[in-house]
Each structure stands twice: as structure tokens, then as C-alpha cells.
Design an enzyme around this catalytic site. Sequence first.
Site, PDB file in Angstrom:
ATOM      1  N   TYR A 190       0.834  -1.207   0.000  1.00  0.00           N
ATOM      2  CA  TYR A 190       0.000   0.000   0.000  1.00  0.00           C
ATOM      3  C   TYR A 190       0.868   1.257   0.000  1.00  0.00           C
ATOM      4  O   TYR A 190       0.620   2.206  -0.743  1.00  0.00           O
ATOM      5  CB  TYR A 190      -0.919  -0.039   1.226  1.00  0.00           C
ATOM      6  N   ARG A 233       1.481   8.541  14.105  1.00  0.00           N
ATOM      7  CA  ARG A 233       1.553   9.248  12.821  1.00  0.00           C
ATOM      8  C   ARG A 233       0.728  10.522  12.947  1.00  0.00           C
ATOM      9  O   ARG A 233      -0.370  10.506  13.476  1.00  0.00           O
ATOM     10  CB  ARG A 233       1.025   8.362  11.695  1.00  0.00           C
TER      11      ARG A 233
END
Length: 200
Positions: free
Chosen positions: A19, A153
Amino acid sequence: ENPKCSEDSVYPAKPDSEYGWEKLFSERLYIAYMRNHHITVRIARFHNIFGPECSWRDNREKAPAAICRKVAEAEDGGSIEIWGDGKQTRSFLYVGECVEGIRRLMESDFSGPLNIGSEEMVSIDELAGMIIGISGKTLSINHAPGPMGVRGRNSDNRLIRKTLGWEPSLKLIDGLRETYAWIAEQVRAEREADSVRNRL
């Protein structure tokens, strides 16, 4: 341990899945077409977009939608399940802010890549607590083994501020209110449809 994702931090590249490679390869492909075929290109890197009309029950939903669904389905006094220890951190961007960011990027002369995301980082447990609070229910959180992704993140918005003179500003809680209301209505409608089917 360093969740800030500036645009230039992806190289040297080492994605943890196909991905990630797909996203980076796509960017390189667009840049090559811009250079070789003089096609105008804009590259945005979206950070966890959510909101009404999103995926909410198809195994593609983002954490806000998944937790909204779990909370909407839970009985008051019950519990919801969260994968991992709940301390993994993320930032989430309301879809209306994303659309505005896209519009501004498309009208600019900046090709990108450019982060379109929020810098309001929360843990998954904090996210769940916000949604439970919005619901008005009293629910506990059960942590269970499951995929967690990276530990942290968060969008780094320095470049979007510099290039567009703008960045998303809607508070996460405000976007969650809209999203929870919409998903709770989908859950209610689904239950009513199931009830009708069961009576037939």
C-alpha cells in the site's frame, strides 16, 4: 517514536506494505507525466479523512467511523473493543476540511506532494473517549489483540502553511459530532430494517 510526517521524510523509502509503495510509485508516475508530457499535476497526501457518508461497516472504515459504529451499537453501560493498547496515536481530518484543502491546492501553482491533514494528534483511547462522550453513554473500553499499524503518525503542516497560507482548523471533536450523528442514524435505520424483516 517520531510521528511527525513531513513531506520530505518519505525518502529513503521503506514502506511496511505494498500500500505504501503504491502511493509512492503513483507520485513518481504523476511527476514523470508532468515532466515528460507537460500535464499539470497536483499531489496531495491525505491523513485519515473521515465524516458523514464515509465507509462505516465494510472493513474499509477509518478509526473514527469504526469507533462511532461500535459506540452507536453498544448498549448504555456496556463496552466497546479497541485493537491494541489504545496508546497508538493518529491525526484525523474532517472531510469538509479536506475538500477545502484540495480546492486550494488545485488553484495554486504548487505541484506537491503536500500534506492535507490535521496536526491535532490523539491516541485511539482518547478518540474513543471523545466519541463515547458525544454519545452520552457510559461505556468501558476493552483492549484486544489486532492490527495497530505504526505506533504514531501525525500530519506535519509546515509546508501547507508556507505554500497555501492555510491549514485545516476544525477541531476533531466538531467533526466527530457530525460523524457520530450520521453513523448513529445508519445504525438505527439498519436495526429498524432488521426488525421489519424479522416480523415478515
